[in-house]
Enzyme design. Structure first.
Site, PDB file in Angstrom:
ATOM      1  N   PHE A 136      29.623 -33.939  81.255  1.00  0.00           N
ATOM      2  CA  PHE A 136      28.629 -33.553  80.242  1.00  0.00           C
ATOM      3  C   PHE A 136      29.229 -32.508  79.315  1.00  0.00           C
ATOM      4  O   PHE A 136      29.797 -31.516  79.774  1.00  0.00           O
ATOM      5  CB  PHE A 136      27.357 -32.991  80.896  1.00  0.00           C
ATOM      6  CG  PHE A 136      26.273 -32.723  79.889  1.00  0.00           C
ATOM      7  CD1 PHE A 136      25.502 -33.758  79.381  1.00  0.00           C
ATOM      8  CD2 PHE A 136      26.055 -31.437  79.398  1.00  0.00           C
ATOM      9  CE1 PHE A 136      24.521 -33.524  78.418  1.00  0.00           C
ATOM     10  CE2 PHE A 136      25.073 -31.196  78.429  1.00  0.00           C
ATOM     11  CZ  PHE A 136      24.309 -32.246  77.947  1.00  0.00           C
ATOM     12  N   ASP A 221      36.378 -28.005  79.480  1.00  0.00           N
ATOM     13  CA  ASP A 221      35.039 -27.570  79.124  1.00  0.00           C
ATOM     14  C   ASP A 221      34.560 -26.635  80.227  1.00  0.00           C
ATOM     15  O   ASP A 221      34.176 -27.076  81.314  1.00  0.00           O
ATOM     16  CB  ASP A 221      34.132 -28.798  78.983  1.00  0.00           C
ATOM     17  CG  ASP A 221      32.682 -28.425  78.705  1.00  0.00           C
ATOM     18  OD1 ASP A 221      32.311 -27.254  78.921  1.00  0.00           O
ATOM     19  OD2 ASP A 221      31.911 -29.312  78.305  1.00  0.00           O
ATOM     20  N   LYS A 250      27.222 -20.552  77.355  1.00  0.00           N
ATOM     21  CA  LYS A 250      26.290 -20.143  78.414  1.00  0.00           C
ATOM     22  C   LYS A 250      26.442 -18.670  78.807  1.00  0.00           C
ATOM     23  O   LYS A 250      25.953 -17.802  78.098  1.00  0.00           O
ATOM     24  CB  LYS A 250      26.449 -21.059  79.636  1.00  0.00           C
ATOM     25  CG  LYS A 250      25.862 -22.464  79.408  1.00  0.00           C
ATOM     26  CD  LYS A 250      25.825 -23.258  80.689  1.00  0.00           C
ATOM     27  CE  LYS A 250      25.345 -24.691  80.530  1.00  0.00           C
ATOM     28  NZ  LYS A 250      23.907 -24.827  80.493  1.00  0.00           N
TER      29      LYS A 250
HETATM   30  C1  LIG Z   1      29.883 -28.400  80.876  1.00  0.00           C
HETATM   31  C2  LIG Z   1      28.923 -28.303  79.731  1.00  0.00           C
HETATM   32  N1  LIG Z   1      29.381 -28.486  78.485  1.00  0.00           N
HETATM   33  C3  LIG Z   1      28.571 -28.388  77.425  1.00  0.00           C
HETATM   34  C4  LIG Z   1      27.232 -28.120  77.562  1.00  0.00           C
HETATM   35  C5  LIG Z   1      26.365 -28.017  76.345  1.00  0.00           C
HETATM   36  O1  LIG Z   1      26.087 -26.696  76.061  1.00  0.00           O
HETATM   37  P1  LIG Z   1      24.900 -26.320  75.036  1.00  0.00           P
HETATM   38  O2  LIG Z   1      23.649 -26.847  75.657  1.00  0.00           O
HETATM   39  O3  LIG Z   1      24.984 -24.849  74.923  1.00  0.00           O
HETATM   40  O4  LIG Z   1      25.204 -27.026  73.767  1.00  0.00           O
HETATM   41  C6  LIG Z   1      26.711 -27.909  78.846  1.00  0.00           C
HETATM   42  C7  LIG Z   1      25.276 -27.636  79.022  1.00  0.00           C
HETATM   43  O5  LIG Z   1      24.694 -27.854  80.048  1.00  0.00           O
HETATM   44  C8  LIG Z   1      27.575 -28.011  79.949  1.00  0.00           C
HETATM   45  O6  LIG Z   1      27.128 -27.829  81.201  1.00  0.00           O
END
Ligand SMILES: Cc1ncc(COP(=O)(O)O)c(C=O)c1O
Length: 401
Positions: A136, A221, A250
């Site tokens: 994700f 990520d 986050k």
């Molecule tokens: C691993 C990862 N990447 C990207 C995101 C997306 O982040 P945002 O919701 O701040 O756009 C999340 C959100 O849960 C995530 O867990």
């Protein structure tokens, strides 16, 4: 005006299905709702509130910056952004920082940068992006298409192209996909939304080697794993695999929206003036809070504390499971913990979350089969014990129907 859950259905786009509980106040790892009911927060806003609610260092930074300067356009730089960037660079492999406002935006920047590097260094044919099933990366159209659940990117018309997926931790499948036409590989070192699945050491190392061999950029990520969550400042530091680009959000703001993409000078130089940008990226308020969060988390005491708290969390969760036999596995790293439900409760992880809320403890799910916990990194031991006592009551209720 009556402000309640019904108002949500009247005035909000229906893309979320929030609980009937509306939190109005938080302090540390405790939260109170509109009726004054108190909850222990094991959810942390999905790995965002790394220092709990209203941590004094973050409140102070926000207040102080709030009385200085809130925003300047990126035609000028600002002190909090420069300070936070310097600290990120000093603490990681990276030499350059690009600020965004969220995880998805940090990832969008990383993917655009990788495409640019490949185009300028090798030519148009090098555009393939490899990512992993269940991964994700956010909800912009590019990042959601790179994410490993087609259901999230279906239904919006033609998708960004040349993006392929294979199973996480399947090095053979990955080796069969990667080639000199691969521009970048995007992965979470520990898949969060996908169910709390750690990359094996061999897989991470193998992916790194193949990326280097094929001149593909490895993008980690770390939006969910970053800023202390796993007990390392960044999870890559525990894996001993260094990416070319890393994204963080986050916990970086401890609750204030901010994201960042960090990389080397050699790679960063391809985002020349005018190639990419964001009105709010690097906003002084966000960076001031981010700096305070980063300073507070990036200490040996807090990082070691994550591992100690995680050990207690796992111990108590295991004890609950020994009694009620609802989980087949408890996994994760640091305070990113997943409890996989047994066959009997398959598809019903959310029932534990809902029952937990009713008992006064907030938790999360990661997919239909995993109950997820991402509490504050500085949650007091007493709150872990009290939250787990409440969670046990919730488990008993689910078991007894
Ligand atoms: C691993 C990862 N990447 C990207 C995101 C997306 O982040 P945002 O919701 O701040 O756009 C999340 C959100 O849960 C995530 O867990």
């Amino acid at each position: 005006m009556t402000v309640n859950r019904e108002l949500f259905d009247q005035v909000m786009v229906p893309n979320y299905a929030p609980s009937s509980v509306i939190p109005v106040r938080g302090e540390g790892s405790r939260v109170w709702d509109q009726q004054g009911r108190e909850y222990i927060d094991f959810a942390g806003g999905i790995a965002v509130n790394c220092l709990g609610h209203c941590h004094p260092a973050l409140v102070k930074a926000l207040k102080e910056q709030g009385e200085k300067i809130w925003h300047v356009a990126n035609v000028m730089t600002n002190e909090p952004a420069l300070r936070l960037a310097k600290k990120l660079v000093d603490a990681t492999f990276a030499e350059k920082v690009y600020f965004a406002n969220s995880g998805a935006e940090a990832n969008e920047g990383a993917l655009k940068l990788a495409r640019r590097v490949a185009l300028e260094n090798f030519g148009e044919q090098k555009s393939q992006i490899i990512a992993f099933n269940k991964g994700f990366h956010g909800r912009t159209f590019f990042t959601v298409t790179v994410g490993g659940q087609a259901a999230y990117s279906d239904g919006f018309g033609p998708k960004p192209g040349d993006i392929v997926h294979c199973d996480f931790n399947d090095l053979d499948a990955f080796a069969a996909l990667i080639s000199d036409n691969t521009c970048a590989v995007m992965m979470e070192p520990l898949q969060g939304e996908g169910g709390i699945i750690s990359a094996t050491d061999e897989f991470a190392k193998g992916v790194r080697e193949l990326c280097t061999k094929h001149n593909a950029l490895l993008i980690f990520d770390e939006v969910q794993t970053g800023v202390g969550r796993t007990g390392e400042l960044y999870a890559y530091q525990g894996l001993n695999v260094t990416p070319d680009i890393l994204t963080t959000a986050k916990a970086l703001g401890g609750g204030f929206p901010i994201g960042a993409m960090i990389t080397t000078t050699e790679i960063a130089k391809h985002l020349k003036v005018g190639t990419h940008g964001s009105t709010y990226g690097g906003n002084p308020l966000a960076c001031a809070v981010g700096e305070a969060a980063f300073d507070t988390v990036n200490t040996p005491e807090v990082l070691a504390g994550v591992k100690a708290k995680a050990a207690l969390f796992n111990e108590l969760l295991t004890a609950i499971n020994d009694k009620h036999q609802v989980f087949s596995e408890i996994r994760g790293q640091g305070l990113l913990i997943g409890a996989v439900v047994t066959e009997q409760f398959k598809g019903r992880a959310k029932e534990f979350l809902v029952a937990g809320t009713a008992e006064g403890v907030m938790s999360l799910v990661a997919g239909a089969d995993v109950v997820r916990f991402t509490p504050s990194l500085v949650i007091p031991e007493a709150d872990i014990r009290e939250g787990m006592a409440r969670f046990e009551k919730a488990v008993a209720k689910v078991v007894n129907g």
